[in-house]
Design an enzyme around this catalytic site. Structure first.
Site, PDB file in Angstrom:
ATOM      1  N   TYR A 120       2.242   1.908   3.627  1.00 11.11           N
ATOM      2  CA  TYR A 120       3.307   1.316   4.077  1.00 11.11           C
ATOM      3  C   TYR A 120       4.552   1.555   3.194  1.00 11.11           C
ATOM      4  O   TYR A 120       5.698   1.936   3.587  1.00 11.11           O
ATOM      5  CB  TYR A 120       3.047  -0.040   3.699  1.00 11.11           C
ATOM      6  N   SER A 138       0.826  -0.950  -0.037  1.00 10.49           N
ATOM      7  CA  SER A 138      -0.127   0.155  -0.044  1.00 10.49           C
ATOM      8  C   SER A 138       0.901   1.317   0.101  1.00 10.49           C
ATOM      9  O   SER A 138       2.032   1.154   0.135  1.00 10.49           O
ATOM     10  CB  SER A 138      -0.783  -0.034   1.181  1.00 10.49           C
ATOM     11  N   LYS A 143       8.235   2.810   4.828  1.00 11.42           N
ATOM     12  CA  LYS A 143       9.446   2.373   4.564  1.00 11.42           C
ATOM     13  C   LYS A 143      10.615   2.999   3.882  1.00 11.42           C
ATOM     14  O   LYS A 143      11.726   2.958   4.184  1.00 11.42           O
ATOM     15  CB  LYS A 143       9.091   0.975   3.980  1.00 11.42           C
TER      16      LYS A 143
END
Length: 132
Positions: free
Chosen positions: A16, A13, A20
């Site tokens: 996410y 997604s 990161k």
């Protein structure tokens, strides 16, 4: 700890992936800031590994998750395990990597990041689920 999602688009997604990618940016910026004090800063961006969290999010058994990740990995015949990530982190913390700083260790992915894997072929994953 980052993720393969930080270096390969479309595997997780937006939220996410952004979080990161932010870890990678923080790693390089912090390494730049702290290097003058002899402090090394590195991160690891592994592929998805079968844990209780990843398998429950994906709705797959540990074996099915490992099989799915194995399909996109270039390195065949080896199941990716949590200890593989731990060994990469231990390497970065050891004197063997004493001259590495600001590095994002992406190689803990079975070669997935080098072969243009077909992530859309994952059955059992929806667009809302994070599997890496």
């Amino acid at each position: 700890m980052s993720s393969m999602a930080a270096v390969i688009g479309g595997v997780a997604s937006h939220a996410y992936t952004c979080s990161k990618k932010a870890v990678v940016a923080l790693t390089t910026n912090t390494a730049t800031e702290l290097g003058r004090f002899g402090i090394r800063v590195n991160c690891v961006s592994p592929a998805g590994v079968a844990t209780s969290v990843t398998t429950s999010c994906a709705g797959l058994s540990e074996e099915a998750f490992e099989e799915a990740m194995g399909r996109v990995a270039n390195l065949k015949g080896v199941a990716f395990k949590e200890e593989d990530i731990a060994n990469a982190v231990l390497y970065l913390a050891s004197d063997d990597s004493r001259y590495m700083s600001g590095h994002n260790l992406v190689v803990v992915d079975g070669g997935s990041s080098i072969v243009n894997p077909p992530f859309e072929d994952f059955s059992g994953f929806s667009d809302e689920q994070n599997f890496v």
